[in-house]
Scaffold this motif. Structure first.
Motif, mmCIF file in Angstrom:
data_model
loop_
_atom_site.group_PDB
_atom_site.id
_atom_site.type_symbol
_atom_site.label_atom_id
_atom_site.label_comp_id
_atom_site.label_asym_id
_atom_site.label_seq_id
_atom_site.Cartn_x
_atom_site.Cartn_y
_atom_site.Cartn_z
ATOM 1 N N VAL A 185 -19.485 -23.266 -17.883
ATOM 2 C CA VAL A 185 -20.611 -24.175 -18.136
ATOM 3 C C VAL A 185 -20.382 -25.396 -17.254
ATOM 4 O O VAL A 185 -19.501 -26.207 -17.512
ATOM 5 C CB VAL A 185 -20.688 -24.570 -19.624
ATOM 6 C CG1 VAL A 185 -21.874 -25.504 -19.856
ATOM 7 C CG2 VAL A 185 -20.807 -23.325 -20.508
ATOM 8 N N LEU A 186 -21.171 -25.498 -16.197
ATOM 9 C CA LEU A 186 -20.954 -26.494 -15.150
ATOM 10 C C LEU A 186 -21.901 -27.680 -15.331
ATOM 11 O O LEU A 186 -23.134 -27.493 -15.376
ATOM 12 C CB LEU A 186 -21.166 -25.859 -13.773
ATOM 13 C CG LEU A 186 -20.957 -26.748 -12.553
ATOM 14 C CD1 LEU A 186 -19.511 -27.215 -12.456
ATOM 15 C CD2 LEU A 186 -21.350 -25.989 -11.278
ATOM 16 N N GLY A 190 -22.743 -35.355 -16.799
ATOM 17 C CA GLY A 190 -23.066 -35.135 -18.199
ATOM 18 C C GLY A 190 -24.212 -34.190 -18.472
ATOM 19 O O GLY A 190 -24.524 -33.911 -19.640
ATOM 20 N N GLU A 191 -24.843 -33.643 -17.439
ATOM 21 C CA GLU A 191 -25.977 -32.743 -17.618
ATOM 22 C C GLU A 191 -25.612 -31.343 -17.140
ATOM 23 O O GLU A 191 -25.144 -31.161 -16.015
ATOM 24 C CB GLU A 191 -27.190 -33.250 -16.845
ATOM 25 C CG GLU A 191 -28.437 -32.405 -17.037
ATOM 26 C CD GLU A 191 -29.664 -32.998 -16.374
ATOM 27 O OE1 GLU A 191 -30.686 -32.295 -16.297
ATOM 28 O OE2 GLU A 191 -29.589 -34.160 -15.926
ATOM 29 N N ILE A 192 -25.815 -30.348 -18.008
ATOM 30 C CA ILE A 192 -25.500 -28.958 -17.649
ATOM 31 C C ILE A 192 -26.441 -28.495 -16.540
ATOM 32 O O ILE A 192 -27.669 -28.599 -16.655
ATOM 33 C CB ILE A 192 -25.607 -28.039 -18.881
ATOM 34 C CG1 ILE A 192 -24.526 -28.398 -19.907
ATOM 35 C CG2 ILE A 192 -25.475 -26.567 -18.461
ATOM 36 C CD1 ILE A 192 -24.650 -27.651 -21.222
ATOM 37 N N GLU A 193 -25.853 -27.967 -15.467
ATOM 38 C CA GLU A 193 -26.622 -27.511 -14.311
ATOM 39 C C GLU A 193 -26.580 -25.992 -14.129
ATOM 40 O O GLU A 193 -27.568 -25.394 -13.700
ATOM 41 C CB GLU A 193 -26.086 -28.183 -13.039
ATOM 42 C CG GLU A 193 -26.223 -29.699 -13.020
ATOM 43 C CD GLU A 193 -27.646 -30.153 -12.781
ATOM 44 O OE1 GLU A 193 -28.490 -29.318 -12.408
ATOM 45 O OE2 GLU A 193 -27.912 -31.351 -12.972
ATOM 46 N N GLU A 194 -25.435 -25.368 -14.413
ATOM 47 C CA GLU A 194 -25.281 -23.935 -14.198
ATOM 48 C C GLU A 194 -24.410 -23.341 -15.306
ATOM 49 O O GLU A 194 -23.487 -24.005 -15.806
ATOM 50 C CB GLU A 194 -24.611 -23.636 -12.847
ATOM 51 C CG GLU A 194 -25.454 -23.989 -11.633
ATOM 52 C CD GLU A 194 -26.636 -23.058 -11.432
ATOM 53 O OE1 GLU A 194 -26.607 -21.918 -11.968
ATOM 54 O OE2 GLU A 194 -27.587 -23.460 -10.748
ATOM 55 N N VAL A 246 -18.001 -34.233 -12.128
ATOM 56 C CA VAL A 246 -18.194 -32.804 -12.354
ATOM 57 C C VAL A 246 -17.259 -32.339 -13.461
ATOM 58 O O VAL A 246 -16.071 -32.685 -13.478
ATOM 59 C CB VAL A 246 -17.921 -32.005 -11.060
ATOM 60 C CG1 VAL A 246 -17.976 -30.504 -11.318
ATOM 61 C CG2 VAL A 246 -18.928 -32.398 -9.981
ATOM 62 N N LEU A 247 -17.802 -31.555 -14.388
ATOM 63 C CA LEU A 247 -17.010 -30.979 -15.474
ATOM 64 C C LEU A 247 -17.427 -29.533 -15.645
ATOM 65 O O LEU A 247 -18.635 -29.228 -15.674
ATOM 66 C CB LEU A 247 -17.236 -31.736 -16.780
ATOM 67 C CG LEU A 247 -16.527 -31.170 -18.019
ATOM 68 C CD1 LEU A 247 -15.021 -31.363 -17.923
ATOM 69 C CD2 LEU A 247 -17.077 -31.808 -19.294
ATOM 70 N N CYS A 248 -16.450 -28.640 -15.751
ATOM 71 C CA CYS A 248 -16.747 -27.243 -16.045
ATOM 72 C C CYS A 248 -15.922 -26.794 -17.242
ATOM 73 O O CYS A 248 -14.698 -26.976 -17.261
ATOM 74 C CB CYS A 248 -16.463 -26.344 -14.846
ATOM 75 S SG CYS A 248 -17.139 -24.671 -15.076
#
Length: 261
Positions: A185-186, A190-194, A246-248
């Motif tokens: 979950v990428l 703070g907003e999920i993109e992929e 970026v956070l995954c």
């Protein structure tokens, strides 16, 4: 096929673009007769110049192994490139965005080999037996060739668009977890993109390791113990800019964070 002189010329152009963080015109617009064999020859000359300059090869990246990535690029077969020690970061890294061109992020798993792996008939089971552990990874794409209209020849020549990778801290042996169902979950700022799961890579993320071992056999080579194999993205690439956080989230395999400065 291209002449040795032209191959060396293109490799030098790509090395200069890497140093200067610039983009060159498509190879296939200037030499439409260039083949996939030519592109790996260009990559090989570039690789050898980097090693001669003192860089240390630590592994290989495999690309274009999922439908998501094939649809995003219009390229329908996997490719591979090399990874050097100075491109490996740990979670939490601050990464200078100006070091790259056309900067994007992909969600992947990386594998570290405990045994050499050699084709020509390497299977998924063979690859799993040779893997010491899997670790989550983000790949930073770095494209030195103009994106519009590029082909597999352009991408391979440009070291398969590899720039860097960020490794997580959770390691799992293949017998400890069903690697097919590792999620990604990428998020950016703070907003999920992929989102995706690792099964999107050829049905099993380690399938690409077997594919690469068989591909290497065609050139009289093998994958060596200790090498890191970056197995390919199971999400579409996400564009990033200076200041992006970026956070995954990889579920049972933890999280990776990095910031572009």
């Amino acid at each position: 096929m291209l002449s040795a002189e032209v191959i060396a010329q293109i490799a030098a152009e790509l090395a200069r673009a890497d140093r200067e963080h610039t983009v060159i015109p498509r190879i296939t617009s200037r030499w439409p007769e260039a083949t996939i064999e030519d592109s790996y020859a260009i990559q090989g000359v570039w690789r050898d110049t980097q090693i001669a300059a003192g860089r240390t090869l630590v592994g290989r990246k495999i690309g274009l192994t999922s439908k998501a990535m094939q649809q995003a690029t219009g390229i329908t077969e996997p490719d591979y490139g090399v990874m050097f020690d100075d491109t490996v970061h740990e979670s939490g890294a601050e990464i200078p965005v100006d070091h790259f061109s056309n900067v994007r992020i992909e969600v992947e798993l990386a594998f570290v080999l405990k045994h050499p792996l050699e084709g020509p008939d390497c299977t998924l089971d063979d690859a799993l037996a040779a893997i010491d552990y899997a670790v989550p990874a983000l790949e930073v794409l770095n494209s030195h060739i103009e994106l519009e209209g590029r082909t597999i020849v352009d991408t391979i020549s440009d070291n398969a668009a590899y720039g860097a990778m960020v490794l997580g801290s959770v390691r799992k042996r293949p017998d400890e977890i069903d690697l097919r169902w590792v999620p990604g979950v990428l998020s950016r700022n703070g907003e999920i993109e992929e989102t995706g799961v690792a099964a999107g890579v050829l049905g099993h993320p380690a399938t690409g390791v077997a594919w690469l071992a068989n591909k290497f056999h065609q050139h009289g080579a093998r994958l060596e113990a200790g090498e890191i194999i970056l197995a390919g993205s199971f999400t579409r690439p996400m564009w990033v800019s200076r200041g992006d956080e970026v956070l995954c989230d990889y579920g049972p395999m933890g999280t990776i964070a990095c910031r572009f400065i």
